[in-house]
Structure formats: C-alpha cells, structure tokens
Design a protein around this motif. Sequence first.
Motif, mmCIF file in Angstrom:
data_model
loop_
_atom_site.group_PDB
_atom_site.id
_atom_site.type_symbol
_atom_site.label_atom_id
_atom_site.label_comp_id
_atom_site.label_asym_id
_atom_site.label_seq_id
_atom_site.Cartn_x
_atom_site.Cartn_y
_atom_site.Cartn_z
ATOM 1 N N PRO A 67 0.827 -1.218 0.000
ATOM 2 C CA PRO A 67 0.000 0.000 0.000
ATOM 3 C C PRO A 67 0.858 1.264 0.000
ATOM 4 O O PRO A 67 2.071 1.210 0.233
ATOM 5 N N ALA A 68 0.226 2.390 -0.261
ATOM 6 C CA ALA A 68 0.931 3.679 -0.234
ATOM 7 C C ALA A 68 1.476 3.931 1.169
ATOM 8 O O ALA A 68 0.878 3.518 2.167
ATOM 9 N N ASP A 69 2.639 4.566 1.235
ATOM 10 C CA ASP A 69 3.223 4.904 2.532
ATOM 11 C C ASP A 69 3.797 6.321 2.457
ATOM 12 O O ASP A 69 3.636 7.022 1.456
ATOM 13 N N GLU A 70 4.494 6.721 3.502
ATOM 14 C CA GLU A 70 5.004 8.095 3.567
ATOM 15 C C GLU A 70 5.996 8.400 2.451
ATOM 16 O O GLU A 70 6.008 9.495 1.881
ATOM 17 N N SER A 71 6.832 7.429 2.101
ATOM 18 C CA SER A 71 7.837 7.657 1.053
ATOM 19 C C SER A 71 7.291 7.423 -0.350
ATOM 20 O O SER A 71 7.870 7.875 -1.331
ATOM 21 N N HIS A 72 6.171 6.692 -0.460
ATOM 22 C CA HIS A 72 5.526 6.449 -1.757
ATOM 23 C C HIS A 72 4.028 6.745 -1.621
ATOM 24 O O HIS A 72 3.195 5.833 -1.628
ATOM 25 N N PRO A 73 3.664 8.011 -1.495
ATOM 26 C CA PRO A 73 2.255 8.373 -1.256
ATOM 27 C C PRO A 73 1.318 8.005 -2.396
ATOM 28 O O PRO A 73 0.109 7.921 -2.195
ATOM 29 N N TYR A 74 1.856 7.795 -3.609
ATOM 30 C CA TYR A 74 1.022 7.412 -4.742
ATOM 31 C C TYR A 74 0.969 5.894 -4.929
ATOM 32 O O TYR A 74 0.432 5.398 -5.920
ATOM 33 N N GLY A 75 1.548 5.155 -3.998
ATOM 34 C CA GLY A 75 1.559 3.701 -4.098
ATOM 35 C C GLY A 75 2.812 3.181 -4.795
ATOM 36 O O GLY A 75 3.720 3.936 -5.135
ATOM 37 N N HIS A 76 2.851 1.861 -5.003
ATOM 38 C CA HIS A 76 4.034 1.198 -5.565
ATOM 39 C C HIS A 76 3.756 0.526 -6.907
ATOM 40 O O HIS A 76 4.504 -0.340 -7.340
ATOM 41 N N GLN A 77 2.667 0.940 -7.592
ATOM 42 C CA GLN A 77 2.255 0.239 -8.810
ATOM 43 C C GLN A 77 3.322 0.215 -9.898
ATOM 44 O O GLN A 77 3.417 -0.733 -10.669
ATOM 45 N N LYS A 78 4.147 1.262 -9.964
ATOM 46 C CA LYS A 78 5.128 1.339 -11.052
ATOM 47 C C LYS A 78 6.244 0.303 -10.927
ATOM 48 O O LYS A 78 7.005 0.093 -11.871
ATOM 49 N N PHE A 79 6.322 -0.343 -9.763
ATOM 50 C CA PHE A 79 7.338 -1.395 -9.623
ATOM 51 C C PHE A 79 7.013 -2.575 -10.538
ATOM 52 O O PHE A 79 7.915 -3.296 -10.964
ATOM 53 N N GLU A 80 5.733 -2.783 -10.840
ATOM 54 C CA GLU A 80 5.368 -3.829 -11.798
ATOM 55 C C GLU A 80 5.932 -3.491 -13.173
ATOM 56 O O GLU A 80 6.494 -4.341 -13.862
ATOM 57 N N THR A 81 5.795 -2.215 -13.563
ATOM 58 C CA THR A 81 6.330 -1.774 -14.852
ATOM 59 C C THR A 81 7.851 -1.833 -14.855
ATOM 60 O O THR A 81 8.469 -2.227 -15.848
ATOM 61 N N LEU A 82 8.460 -1.447 -13.749
ATOM 62 C CA LEU A 82 9.917 -1.508 -13.645
ATOM 63 C C LEU A 82 10.407 -2.940 -13.840
ATOM 64 O O LEU A 82 11.455 -3.173 -14.452
ATOM 65 N N SER A 83 9.628 -3.901 -13.365
ATOM 66 C CA SER A 83 9.978 -5.312 -13.547
ATOM 67 C C SER A 83 9.998 -5.690 -15.022
ATOM 68 O O SER A 83 10.847 -6.467 -15.460
ATOM 69 N N THR A 84 9.044 -5.150 -15.801
ATOM 70 C CA THR A 84 9.025 -5.463 -17.233
ATOM 71 C C THR A 84 10.264 -4.898 -17.927
ATOM 72 O O THR A 84 10.779 -5.497 -18.876
ATOM 73 N N ILE A 85 10.757 -3.747 -17.453
ATOM 74 C CA ILE A 85 11.985 -3.170 -18.014
ATOM 75 C C ILE A 85 13.170 -4.098 -17.749
ATOM 76 O O ILE A 85 13.994 -4.356 -18.631
#
Length: 296
Positions: A67-85
Amino acid sequence: MAEKSNYKQVRNVLGGILVLNILVALAKVIFGKITNTSSMIADGYHSFSDGSSNVVGLIGIWIAARPADESHPYGHQKFETLSTIVISLLLFFVSYNILSDAYYRFKNPITPEISIYSFIVMIATLGVNLWVTTYEAKRGRELKSSILLSDAMHTRSDIYVSISVIVSLIAIRLGFVIIDTIIAGIIAILIIKAGLEILIPGINILSDASMIDSDNIYNLVIKVPQVQYCHKIRTRGKENYIMVDLHVGLDKAFTLEYSHKLAHEIEDMLKEELEGVKEVIVHVEPADVFNKEKDE
C-alpha cells in the motif's frame, strides 16, 4: 482490497509458470550439451531467461502490491512496470551471449550428434510453451496485468525459437551443419525483438505517456449539464491503473459545497465509464477564467 487480490492472482500464475519454465530450460540445455547443438542450447538459455523474468515479475508484484506509505504516497504500482523493463534487459543480455557463442561456433565448427530424443525434447517443450503462452496471455488480459502480458510475449518468442530449432535439427541430419549456427543467430535477433516489444511500452508508462484520448474524456464531461467547458485533460499510468486530471468551468455563482459535490460526481462518472481509471482529480474554476485566458 480488490487490487490486492488481483496482485495475488498474478503472483500465483507467475509461480506456476516459473516451475514449468525451469523444467523446460533444463531439458533443452542438458540435451543440447549432450548433442553439442548450439541452437538447442541457445533455446534453453532463452527458456532460462523466461524463468528469470518470472522471478523478476514475482519480486515486482510483491513490491507493487504494497500500500501507499510516507515515502511512496502514490503507491508502488510502477514497480510492476519496472519489472518489465528488467525483463527486457535480461533478454538483451541473453541475446548477446547467444550471438557470441554463435560467432565462436562459426569460426570453430562443431558437428552436433542428433538423435530421436532431441526431436522428442523439442516437440514436448514446444507443447508446454504453447500452453503457457495461451494461458498467461489470457490471465494477463483478465487481470489487466502488464507483467503477465509482457511475460507471455516473452514466452511466445520461445515458440518461434523452438520451431526454428526443430528446423535446425532436421538440417543437421541432412548434413547442413552450418544451419545450426545460423539458426542460433536468428534466435538471438528474435529475442532482441521480444525485448524491444516489452521495453517500449514500459518506458511509455514510466514516462507518463497519455493513456486515454482526451477527446473521449471531454465528450463525457461536457455532457454534465452544469459544466460549461472542460480542458487541460491529462492521463497517465498503466492499463489497469489510469490516473486522470482535468479542469472544468462552472458557474461562479455555485457555492463551494455544490461545486465540490459536482466534482466528485464527475470523478465517479469517469471511473464508471472508462475502464481502468482508478484516480481522477477535477480542478474546478469559475467559467469566466477560461474566457479571460482565451482573450489574452
């Protein structure tokens, strides 16, 4: 909660496919080494890269589900995209190794020892890859998962590679040994193509490329009777998590409470009408602001 369940389903699919990819890769590499068939070995390494991409995907999904936290207030969804890279970079690395080996074998030819078991291994693993690709692509579309769709595309290249290897085995049995090295080079090029097909969409997501035609959003919002105009429409994100922000002009006589309520109604309407839209920000402004900007 629904999003967390989605990530769990994606993780389960990747876990099962990881096991199959490892078994397929081991079969190809072992028989390739036994028979000195470079195209089969190259195909085996390609299958190992499938397994590596599954591991990367599992790690990416695990982080993206947080879930979103203080350091990632918009959530962590882009880590899925980073994995595809990362998956695409793995493919480029595998391609380099295959091309290097093909060049060495071209300079120092080795005659492979082909048997009926070589054909059995390739046909059996081809069947597994056909099933994996079909299943993973189907689940990727159902779950709107970029990691499953990119991984399915990765595995799909295995099908073409395996067919090429079977052709190579036939050519070797007919005495055209050089075909083995040529096929290995072609495999490397196919892998590079698959890597680019994964890399480019991933870059588009990370660089916040537009996800929805702004005209589609405009046509929906302008139908709201109280909205006098709609502009500065922007979209970003990925297929299953699109973010929208826009400006709407309302009568300046509307109260703050009413304008706020109307903005929420527009947000809910866009989420309902447009598939994949999860976040909407509506900036409300008095209608005469737009006219003033046009005059200037």
